[in-house]
Design a protein around this motif. Structure first.
Motif, mmCIF file in Angstrom:
data_model
loop_
_atom_site.group_PDB
_atom_site.id
_atom_site.type_symbol
_atom_site.label_atom_id
_atom_site.label_comp_id
_atom_site.label_asym_id
_atom_site.label_seq_id
_atom_site.Cartn_x
_atom_site.Cartn_y
_atom_site.Cartn_z
ATOM 1 N N PHE A 50 0.851 -1.191 0.000
ATOM 2 C CA PHE A 50 0.000 0.000 0.000
ATOM 3 C C PHE A 50 0.883 1.237 0.000
ATOM 4 C CE2 PHE A 50 -1.866 -3.515 2.330
ATOM 5 C CZ PHE A 50 -2.859 -3.852 1.426
ATOM 6 N N THR A 51 0.677 2.104 -0.985
ATOM 7 C CA THR A 51 1.618 3.191 -1.214
ATOM 8 C C THR A 51 0.961 4.292 -2.017
ATOM 9 O OG1 THR A 51 3.712 3.768 -2.295
ATOM 10 C CG2 THR A 51 2.460 1.981 -3.261
ATOM 11 N N SER A 52 1.571 5.470 -1.999
ATOM 12 C CA SER A 52 1.182 6.534 -2.927
ATOM 13 C C SER A 52 2.368 6.929 -3.804
ATOM 14 C CB SER A 52 0.650 7.751 -2.156
ATOM 15 O OG SER A 52 1.551 8.155 -1.146
ATOM 16 N N ASN A 53 3.323 6.034 -3.936
ATOM 17 C CA ASN A 53 4.493 6.277 -4.778
ATOM 18 C C ASN A 53 4.267 5.653 -6.150
ATOM 19 O OD1 ASN A 53 7.130 6.044 -6.025
ATOM 20 N ND2 ASN A 53 7.989 6.546 -4.025
ATOM 21 N N ALA A 54 4.330 6.470 -7.195
ATOM 22 C CA ALA A 54 4.002 6.009 -8.544
ATOM 23 C C ALA A 54 4.946 4.934 -9.057
ATOM 24 C CB ALA A 54 4.001 7.185 -9.510
ATOM 25 N N TRP A 55 6.164 4.884 -8.522
ATOM 26 C CA TRP A 55 7.107 3.868 -8.996
ATOM 27 C C TRP A 55 6.743 2.470 -8.510
ATOM 28 C CZ3 TRP A 55 10.027 4.890 -12.926
ATOM 29 C CH2 TRP A 55 10.530 6.166 -13.126
ATOM 30 N N ILE A 56 5.974 2.381 -7.426
ATOM 31 C CA ILE A 56 5.626 1.072 -6.867
ATOM 32 C C ILE A 56 4.273 0.683 -7.426
ATOM 33 C CG2 ILE A 56 5.399 -0.277 -4.743
ATOM 34 C CD1 ILE A 56 6.981 1.973 -3.347
ATOM 35 N N SER A 57 4.291 0.172 -8.653
ATOM 36 C CA SER A 57 3.082 -0.087 -9.419
ATOM 37 C C SER A 57 3.301 -1.295 -10.322
ATOM 38 C CB SER A 57 2.730 1.132 -10.291
ATOM 39 O OG SER A 57 2.586 2.300 -9.508
ATOM 40 N N PRO A 58 2.235 -1.874 -10.839
ATOM 41 C CA PRO A 58 2.407 -3.021 -11.733
ATOM 42 C C PRO A 58 3.266 -2.728 -12.948
ATOM 43 C CG PRO A 58 0.153 -2.939 -10.952
ATOM 44 C CD PRO A 58 0.820 -1.676 -10.471
ATOM 45 N N TYR A 59 3.227 -1.475 -13.453
ATOM 46 C CA TYR A 59 3.983 -1.213 -14.675
ATOM 47 C C TYR A 59 5.491 -1.254 -14.464
ATOM 48 C CZ TYR A 59 5.153 3.754 -13.766
ATOM 49 O OH TYR A 59 5.667 4.924 -13.265
ATOM 50 N N THR A 60 5.965 -1.148 -13.214
ATOM 51 C CA THR A 60 7.387 -1.305 -12.935
ATOM 52 C C THR A 60 7.721 -2.704 -12.427
ATOM 53 O OG1 THR A 60 7.160 -0.551 -10.646
ATOM 54 C CG2 THR A 60 7.625 1.128 -12.324
ATOM 55 N N GLY A 61 6.714 -3.530 -12.168
ATOM 56 C CA GLY A 61 6.947 -4.871 -11.657
ATOM 57 C C GLY A 61 7.185 -4.944 -10.164
ATOM 58 N N LEU A 62 7.205 -3.803 -9.464
ATOM 59 C CA LEU A 62 7.520 -3.834 -8.042
ATOM 60 C C LEU A 62 6.389 -4.416 -7.198
ATOM 61 C CD1 LEU A 62 9.412 -0.470 -7.422
ATOM 62 C CD2 LEU A 62 10.368 -2.761 -7.663
ATOM 63 N N THR A 63 5.179 -4.469 -7.727
ATOM 64 C CA THR A 63 4.080 -5.059 -6.965
ATOM 65 C C THR A 63 3.886 -6.540 -7.277
ATOM 66 O OG1 THR A 63 2.477 -4.342 -8.628
ATOM 67 C CG2 THR A 63 2.857 -2.871 -6.749
ATOM 68 N N ASP A 64 4.743 -7.114 -8.115
ATOM 69 C CA ASP A 64 4.627 -8.539 -8.417
ATOM 70 C C ASP A 64 4.685 -9.362 -7.130
ATOM 71 O OD1 ASP A 64 4.535 -7.882 -11.052
ATOM 72 O OD2 ASP A 64 6.457 -8.771 -11.606
ATOM 73 N N GLY A 65 3.762 -10.284 -6.996
ATOM 74 C CA GLY A 65 3.773 -11.191 -5.854
ATOM 75 C C GLY A 65 2.895 -10.757 -4.710
ATOM 76 N N PHE A 66 2.417 -9.525 -4.703
ATOM 77 C CA PHE A 66 1.531 -9.092 -3.629
ATOM 78 C C PHE A 66 0.100 -9.553 -3.923
ATOM 79 C CE2 PHE A 66 5.008 -6.051 -2.887
ATOM 80 C CZ PHE A 66 5.144 -6.193 -1.507
ATOM 81 N N ASP A 67 -0.505 -10.232 -2.954
ATOM 82 C CA ASP A 67 -1.880 -10.693 -3.127
ATOM 83 C C ASP A 67 -2.845 -9.512 -3.169
ATOM 84 O OD1 ASP A 67 -1.159 -13.511 -2.867
ATOM 85 O OD2 ASP A 67 -0.806 -13.051 -0.760
ATOM 86 N N ALA A 68 -2.554 -8.502 -2.370
ATOM 87 C CA ALA A 68 -3.362 -7.285 -2.359
ATOM 88 C C ALA A 68 -2.428 -6.110 -2.542
ATOM 89 C CB ALA A 68 -4.120 -7.149 -1.033
ATOM 90 N N GLN A 69 -2.791 -5.186 -3.425
ATOM 91 C CA GLN A 69 -1.955 -3.993 -3.591
ATOM 92 C C GLN A 69 -2.834 -2.842 -4.019
ATOM 93 O OE1 GLN A 69 -0.805 -2.177 -6.493
ATOM 94 N NE2 GLN A 69 -1.943 -3.347 -8.029
ATOM 95 N N ARG A 70 -2.471 -1.673 -3.526
ATOM 96 C CA ARG A 70 -3.217 -0.466 -3.877
ATOM 97 C C ARG A 70 -2.250 0.705 -3.922
ATOM 98 N NH1 ARG A 70 -8.230 2.270 -3.036
ATOM 99 N NH2 ARG A 70 -7.977 4.210 -4.217
ATOM 100 N N SER A 71 -2.230 1.390 -5.058
ATOM 101 C CA SER A 71 -1.466 2.611 -5.180
ATOM 102 C C SER A 71 -2.429 3.784 -5.104
ATOM 103 C CB SER A 71 -0.691 2.651 -6.501
ATOM 104 O OG SER A 71 -0.088 3.916 -6.673
ATOM 105 N N PHE A 72 -2.136 4.739 -4.229
ATOM 106 C CA PHE A 72 -2.974 5.917 -4.074
ATOM 107 C C PHE A 72 -2.432 7.095 -4.880
ATOM 108 C CE2 PHE A 72 -4.007 3.210 -0.587
ATOM 109 C CZ PHE A 72 -5.363 3.396 -0.383
ATOM 110 N N PHE A 73 -1.478 6.813 -5.771
ATOM 111 C CA PHE A 73 -0.979 7.840 -6.687
ATOM 112 C C PHE A 73 -1.985 7.981 -7.816
ATOM 113 C CE2 PHE A 73 1.503 9.050 -10.483
ATOM 114 C CZ PHE A 73 2.090 10.207 -10.023
ATOM 115 N N GLU A 74 -2.526 9.162 -8.019
ATOM 116 C CA GLU A 74 -3.678 9.316 -8.904
ATOM 117 C C GLU A 74 -3.427 10.242 -10.084
ATOM 118 O OE1 GLU A 74 -6.570 10.577 -6.122
ATOM 119 O OE2 GLU A 74 -6.900 8.583 -5.307
ATOM 120 N N VAL A 75 -2.162 10.518 -10.407
ATOM 121 C CA VAL A 75 -1.906 11.400 -11.546
ATOM 122 C C VAL A 75 -2.294 10.720 -12.851
ATOM 123 C CG1 VAL A 75 -0.099 12.501 -12.880
ATOM 124 C CG2 VAL A 75 -0.123 12.734 -10.415
ATOM 125 N N LEU A 76 -1.936 9.421 -12.984
ATOM 126 C CA LEU A 76 -2.251 8.689 -14.207
ATOM 127 C C LEU A 76 -3.472 7.815 -13.983
ATOM 128 C CD1 LEU A 76 1.310 7.560 -15.327
ATOM 129 C CD2 LEU A 76 0.014 9.541 -16.090
#
Length: 542
Positions: free
Chosen positions: A100-126
């Motif tokens: 759980f984060t609001s950092n745009a780099w920690i997102s599926p498009y960078t692969g950093l959330t791979d393996g998390f059963d639950a994930q939510r990014s609160f970064f809302e620019v894109l």
């Protein structure tokens, strides 16, 4: 008294927080009462070193135990690929994993959330569909041909647009309360159908308030920065670093006060989570790790932000760990943040080799398809010589397959951490834009174009760069790194240079001054029309 078994791990990253603004490291404890209290139950590490000075490569190292040159997640190739993440392994071992984060780099498009059963990014620019599904998988197609070339160079301009949006204050509302609430919800859900004999949970949280720009909630601004108008102070590091804007001592004080207000808000929200864990009886069986991914410069070395340098304000980061096998108090020995990968595996007694025996360790097994769609990624074995819990911590002599850092320090007179900073293309683009608007031309040898690597011990550091002069420092005599030391005149600095020279061949050799990006025409030849249209709407295509 028998210590409680550690079923759970809470891993908190305070993004962009430097040590000297936290109570456990000597700052006013009124700013961080939560961390000051937490330090009484935890081990406080004085010499924890980040593997890079910015978010993406540091988090990739935290999640893989690899140095940046090994995992390859940099601005030139901005995604994690071909490495099984900590979350993927823990999920496959039966743990519930959440990010759980609001950092745009920690997102599926960078692969950093791979393996998390639950994930939510609160970064809302894109829009959210940019960060998942076909567009996430397209990311590799865009950048893999050559580092940030052609269409990929337009991604830099899209990043600049997002940066300007954040810096305007329009996107500055703190997402931290929502991150904390979502983390609590995740823990409740994770435990709903679990028995005491089942594996527990792993929650990763990144709190972004201390990242530029600084727009703390009014309550904290009034307490820590009374009378300071966030819109009146310089909130653009690029404007300062390009030489467009000067900042005097009074303004630096105001910037620092806003920074402290942001940190105080994060501390309070973290206190809300910690109190809830205590009140619900989860605290004793939860290992808690609190660290920063990197720090921040506020005029030191004539720089602002966390770019273009490897000074200690950026890479010597706070690290506090609560675990019953770690003595409470302070430790001065060297720690690398990538050691936390092995430490968490050790805490939960999970061996990746055993978990994945007979299985393909693809991220889709445990929380979604990887950003690249490739399978199977490589395993990084648990190594107790890199676990903070082990008696043999950082005793590398008997490691059968040493990693680049372990190999480099075997014959060294001291222990060393290693830091890498690939060419900061996005920051360079921002800097050039700000300079151009002011009619300023940046020299070719400006530090914004330099790749840098460093070897750091507790007493010395040596930084090698490809476009600017190398720098050596005696940290024991000059902790502020104000006076460079020539290794030819100082054996301690010379030893750090030798350690770096032993590290470099294992991560691809010494960086040289390569040419910049070009623009081939066929990078997106295989991308469908719908994806092209979406990329064009977002400004990635013309």
């Amino acid at each position: 008294m028998v210590a409680s078994p550690q079923r759970n791990v809470l891993f908190v990253i305070l993004d962009t927080v430097r040590k000297d603004h936290l109570g456990p490291y000597g700052a006013d404890s009124q700013t961080t009462p939560t961390l000051t209290r937490f330090a009484e139950d935890a081990t406080v590490f004085e010499s924890a070193v980040a593997p890079a000075p910015w978010t993406l490569p540091v988090h990739a190292s935290l999640f893989t135990g690899l140095y940046p040159s090994q995992h390859g997640a940099t601005q030139e190739r901005p995604y994690l690929d071909d490495a099984t993440t900590l979350a993927a392994t823990l999920s496959a071992a039966g743990y519930e994993t959440g990010c759980f984060t609001s950092n745009a780099w920690i997102s599926p498009y960078t692969g950093l959330t791979d393996g998390f059963d639950a994930q939510r990014s609160f970064f809302e620019v894109l829009p959210s569909d940019v960060l998942s599904g076909p567009l996430a998988r397209t990311w590799r197609t865009i950048v893999e041909s050559e580092p940030l070339r052609g269409v990929a160079s337009r991604l830099v301009r899209a990043g600049a647009t997002a940066h300007d949006y954040l810096a305007s204050g329009d996107g500055a509302d703190s997402k931290t309360p929502a991150v904390i609430d979502r983390t609590r919800s995740f823990v409740r859900t994770a435990e709903r159908e679990r028995t005491a004999s089942d594996p527990g949970w792993f929650a990763f949280v990144n709190l972004m308030d201390a990242h530029l720009p600084y727009y703390p909630p009014a309550e904290y601004r009034d307490r820590f920065a009374p009378g300071v108008d966030p819109d009146a102070v310089c909130q653009s590091s690029k404007t300062y670093n390009a030489g467009v804007r000067e900042i005097d001592a009074e303004e630096w004080d105001e910037i620092g006060a806003l920074y402290d207000a942001e940190i105080a808000h994060m501390d309070a929200e973290l206190g809300r989570l910690f109190a809830w864990l205590r009140e619900t009886g989860r605290w004793a069986e939860t290992t808690v790790v609190v660290a920063a991914d990197h720090g921040e410069l506020h005029g030191e070395h004539d720089l602002y932000g966390h770019e273009f340098a490897l000074y200690d304000e950026l890479v010597n980061v706070p690290l506090l760990v609560k675990h019953p096998e770690l003595d409470q108090g302070r430790r001065d020995d060297l720690v690398e943040l990538l050691d936390l990968y092995h430490t968490i595996l050790d805490v939960l007694d999970v061996d990746p080799a055993t978990v994945w025996d007979g299985l393909e360790p693809g991220a889709g097994e445990s929380g979604g398809e990887s950003a690249s769609g490739s399978s199977p990624p490589a395993l990084v074995a648990r190594d107790t010589t890199r676990s903070l819990l082990a008696d043999e911590y950082r005793s590398f002599d008997d490691v059968s397959r040493p990693d680049p850092g372990q190999r480099a320090v075997r014959d060294a007179p001291d222990d060393y951490a290693f830091v890498e900073y690939a060419r900061p293309l996005i920051e360079r683009h921002h800097l050039e834009a700000k300079a151009s608007e002011a009619g300023i031309s940046l020299p070719e040898d400006h530090r914004s174009g330099a790749r840098q690597r460093a070897a750091r011990s507790t007493v010395a550091k040596y930084v090698r760069a490809d476009r600017i002069p190398d720098e050596g420092y005696r940290l024991d005599l000059d902790p502020a790194e104000t006076t460079p030391v020539d290794p030819e005149t100082d054996e301690v600095v010379a030893a750090a240079e030798r350690a770096l020279a032993w590290f470099e061949p294992a991560v691809g050799g010494t960086w040289d001054d390569a040419s910049g990006p070009t623009d081939p025409d066929d990078i997106l030849s295989d991308v469908d029309d719908r994806t092209r249209d979406r990329l064009r709407e977002l400004g990635y295509l013309e």
